[in-house]
Scaffold this active site. Structure first.
Site, PDB file in Angstrom:
ATOM      1  N   CYS A   1      -7.194 -34.028  30.341  1.00 34.48           N
ATOM      2  CA  CYS A   1      -6.013 -34.901  30.346  1.00 34.48           C
ATOM      3  C   CYS A   1      -5.730 -35.506  31.716  1.00 34.48           C
ATOM      4  O   CYS A   1      -4.872 -36.389  31.836  1.00 34.48           O
ATOM      5  CB  CYS A   1      -4.789 -34.130  29.862  1.00 34.48           C
ATOM      6  SG  CYS A   1      -5.076 -33.175  28.362  1.00 34.48           S
TER       7      CYS A   1
ATOM      8  N   HIS B   1       3.671 -35.738  33.495  1.00 34.76           N
ATOM      9  CA  HIS B   1       2.652 -35.482  32.476  1.00 34.76           C
ATOM     10  C   HIS B   1       3.351 -35.338  31.124  1.00 34.76           C
ATOM     11  O   HIS B   1       2.906 -35.901  30.140  1.00 34.76           O
ATOM     12  CB  HIS B   1       1.863 -34.230  32.833  1.00 34.76           C
ATOM     13  CG  HIS B   1       0.695 -33.994  31.937  1.00 34.76           C
ATOM     14  ND1 HIS B   1      -0.258 -34.955  31.683  1.00 34.76           N
ATOM     15  CD2 HIS B   1       0.321 -32.898  31.209  1.00 34.76           C
ATOM     16  CE1 HIS B   1      -1.173 -34.467  30.852  1.00 34.76           C
ATOM     17  NE2 HIS B   1      -0.840 -33.231  30.547  1.00 34.76           N
TER      18      HIS B   1
ATOM     19  N   GLU C   1       5.903 -27.823  34.303  1.00 32.56           N
ATOM     20  CA  GLU C   1       5.946 -29.046  35.116  1.00 32.56           C
ATOM     21  C   GLU C   1       7.320 -29.228  35.740  1.00 32.56           C
ATOM     22  O   GLU C   1       7.430 -29.609  36.913  1.00 32.56           O
ATOM     23  CB  GLU C   1       5.571 -30.271  34.294  1.00 32.56           C
ATOM     24  CG  GLU C   1       5.515 -31.540  35.150  1.00 32.56           C
ATOM     25  CD  GLU C   1       5.006 -32.757  34.425  1.00 32.56           C
ATOM     26  OE1 GLU C   1       4.741 -33.777  35.101  1.00 32.56           O
ATOM     27  OE2 GLU C   1       4.877 -32.720  33.188  1.00 32.56           O
TER      28      GLU C   1
ATOM     29  N   LYS D   1       4.726 -40.602  27.324  1.00 32.30           N
ATOM     30  CA  LYS D   1       4.046 -40.014  26.163  1.00 32.30           C
ATOM     31  C   LYS D   1       5.005 -39.846  24.990  1.00 32.30           C
ATOM     32  O   LYS D   1       4.559 -39.671  23.848  1.00 32.30           O
ATOM     33  CB  LYS D   1       3.436 -38.659  26.525  1.00 32.30           C
ATOM     34  CG  LYS D   1       2.208 -38.728  27.429  1.00 32.30           C
ATOM     35  CD  LYS D   1       1.600 -37.354  27.627  1.00 32.30           C
ATOM     36  CE  LYS D   1       0.395 -37.390  28.562  1.00 32.30           C
ATOM     37  NZ  LYS D   1       0.779 -37.616  29.969  1.00 32.30           N
TER      38      LYS D   1
ATOM     39  N   HIS E   1      -0.143 -38.603  23.376  1.00 26.87           N
ATOM     40  CA  HIS E   1      -1.018 -38.203  24.485  1.00 26.87           C
ATOM     41  C   HIS E   1      -2.383 -38.858  24.344  1.00 26.87           C
ATOM     42  O   HIS E   1      -3.180 -38.507  23.477  1.00 26.87           O
ATOM     43  CB  HIS E   1      -1.159 -36.680  24.492  1.00 26.87           C
ATOM     44  CG  HIS E   1      -1.757 -36.130  25.752  1.00 26.87           C
ATOM     45  ND1 HIS E   1      -2.428 -36.918  26.657  1.00 26.87           N
ATOM     46  CD2 HIS E   1      -1.782 -34.864  26.253  1.00 26.87           C
ATOM     47  CE1 HIS E   1      -2.846 -36.161  27.667  1.00 26.87           C
ATOM     48  NE2 HIS E   1      -2.465 -34.923  27.441  1.00 26.87           N
TER      49      HIS E   1
ATOM     50  N   PHE F   1      -6.152 -29.514  30.083  1.00 29.74           N
ATOM     51  CA  PHE F   1      -6.825 -28.296  29.664  1.00 29.74           C
ATOM     52  C   PHE F   1      -7.942 -27.976  30.656  1.00 29.74           C
ATOM     53  O   PHE F   1      -8.579 -28.862  31.214  1.00 29.74           O
ATOM     54  CB  PHE F   1      -7.431 -28.473  28.266  1.00 29.74           C
ATOM     55  CG  PHE F   1      -6.436 -28.374  27.147  1.00 29.74           C
ATOM     56  CD1 PHE F   1      -5.125 -28.015  27.366  1.00 29.74           C
ATOM     57  CD2 PHE F   1      -6.823 -28.642  25.844  1.00 29.74           C
ATOM     58  CE1 PHE F   1      -4.212 -27.921  26.331  1.00 29.74           C
ATOM     59  CE2 PHE F   1      -5.928 -28.553  24.792  1.00 29.74           C
ATOM     60  CZ  PHE F   1      -4.619 -28.190  25.028  1.00 29.74           C
TER      61      PHE F   1
END
Length: 420
Positions: free
Chosen positions: A171, A311, A322, A343, A348, A406
């Site tokens: 990502c 993110h 985050e 997002k 995503h 990830f």
């Protein structure tokens, strides 16, 4: 040489064009307009039967016709992710008014990353092989199925003969691609780079796998409200597809040719959690280091950041860690600036996410308006300004864009508004 000394001598890097193919628009401008309208691009999956899966929703690209952007003889040998990447690249090159002639070609690079690559093409090819045998498999399989197919097609299309590369950091891919391309220019490897990310991960295999991992939202009956970053009632991210590409140039090169300058890239950092394949570090250690190092690379202090495009995936763990990381790095300043997640509208876009989100930062700096986090009604941290549900006017000189993936990948860009 110290970071401070390196910063004094390295070329400045600017953005001179951008392009986007997203679930909410087929250009960068249309995508930004959708952000300003708070419009979601998430719906029930239309391209295949998702009924067997726990999650049946996604941010699919709608209305895209490859032949509107490239000849059929080219598009027919590309997976959709590469088609999206090529289309966004064409838009970016045109917006930058860039001509890649024989003199520039050896100094022009291409770096378009992807998280999942040619997943649709590969699944279709395996089905053909199983059902009809080897003769049914396309002759371009080794090209079309490769992660670097978008990069290769763009290089061939424009004659870009400098460094060409495709990278994958899950990502964080789009952000790492732009950051790495920035380094190419700073280290003298190129004067211009076509950089970004492209993704087509809305496929049966990807939806099945991520659903079974319980990573995806299951709000199948309310798709537009399914992606809800930083909301206490979030239940997972929404898979999406598309591409974001920017043209990066050394400032000297851009000024010499009279290019339109949209923003400046002043900081970049990449780190790893080295903690878990899918879960972020519980204290956001890697994310904190990436933000701190990006600020140092930019030569700015936390109090100079005016906006963060987070993110913000809408997963239980990311949004919590985050927020913790942003508070840790920015201190009291974290609650004084807008922090939003686009997002919430796109879903995503995996390898394309960071590139689209940097473009959103660029528009925010140019317009003095920051995009909202829609579907935010019960914020997990009431002191933070997550820009709930509607855009906010806010002057942005320095913007930070976060991408965490990830595998523990963390990448952060710091951009500055262009001041002639």
């Amino acid at each position: 040489m110290s970071v401070a000394e390196f910063r004094k001598h390295r070329p400045r890097v600017v953005v001179t064009g951008w392009g986007a193919i997203s679930p909410v628009g087929l250009t960068a401008e249309d995508t930004w307009s959708a952000f300003m309208a708070g419009r979601s691009g998430i719906a029930r999956i239309a391209t295949f039967d998702a009924e067997p899966f726990p999650s049946q929703i996604a941010g699919e690209v709608k209305g895209f016709v490859a032949e509107d952007h490239m000849p059929r003889k080219l598009s027919r040998r590309m997976d959709l992710f590469a088609q999206y990447g090529v289309a966004a690249s064409i838009q970016a090159v045109e917006a930058a008014k860039l001509t890649i002639d024989s003199e520039l070609a050896p100094r022009c690079g291409v770096l378009i990353g992807t998280g999942y690559g040619a997943m649709k093409y590969m699944q279709d090819s395996v089905k053909l092989l199983t059902e009809k045998g080897g003769r049914a498999v396309g002759a371009y399989q080794a090209i079309t199925g490769a992660h670097d197919s978008a990069t290769g097609e763009v290089s061939l299309m424009f004659g870009a003969a400098g460094p060409t590369l495709a990278l994958n950091s899950a990502c964080a891919t789009g952000t790492d691609a732009i950051g790495t391309a920035t380094r190419w220019i700073q280290y003298g490897e190129a004067d211009v780079v076509i950089a970004g990310g492209a993704e087509m991960s809305v496929t049966p295999l990807d939806i099945a796998s991520s659903s079974n991992a319980r990573a995806l939202s299951r709000r199948n009956d309310d798709p537009e409200r399914a992606s809800r970053p930083f909301d206490a009632d979030r239940d997972g991210f929404v898979m999406a597809a598309g591409s974001g590409v920017v043209i990066l140039e050394s400032l000297d090169h851009a000024l010499r040719r009279g290019a339109p300058i949209l923003a400046e890239i002043v900081g970049y950092a990449s780190t790893s959690d080295a903690h878990h394949w899918t879960a972020p570090h519980p204290e956001g250690a890697g994310a904190r280091r990436a933000m701190t190092r990006a600020l140092a690379d930019a030569g700015v202090v936390p109090e100079q950041i005016d906006y963060i495009n987070a993110h913000g995936t809408s997963t239980e763990l990311n949004d919590k860690t985050e927020t913790l990381a942003i508070r840790n790095v920015l201190g009291e300043h974290a609650t004084k600036i807008p922090v939003s997640s686009t997002k919430s509208m796109t879903g995503h876009m995996i390898g394309a996410a960071g590139a689209i989100e940097l473009i959103a930062c660029g528009f925010a700096m140019r317009t003095g308006v920051v995009p909202p986090t829609i579907n935010l009604h019960n914020p997990l941290d009431a002191e933070m300004n997550f820009v709930p549900n509607a855009p906010q006017e806010h002057q942005v000189r320095y913007a930070m864009s976060n991408s965490f993936g990830f595998g523990g990948h963390n990448a952060v860009l710091v951009a500055k508004s262009w001041e002639s």
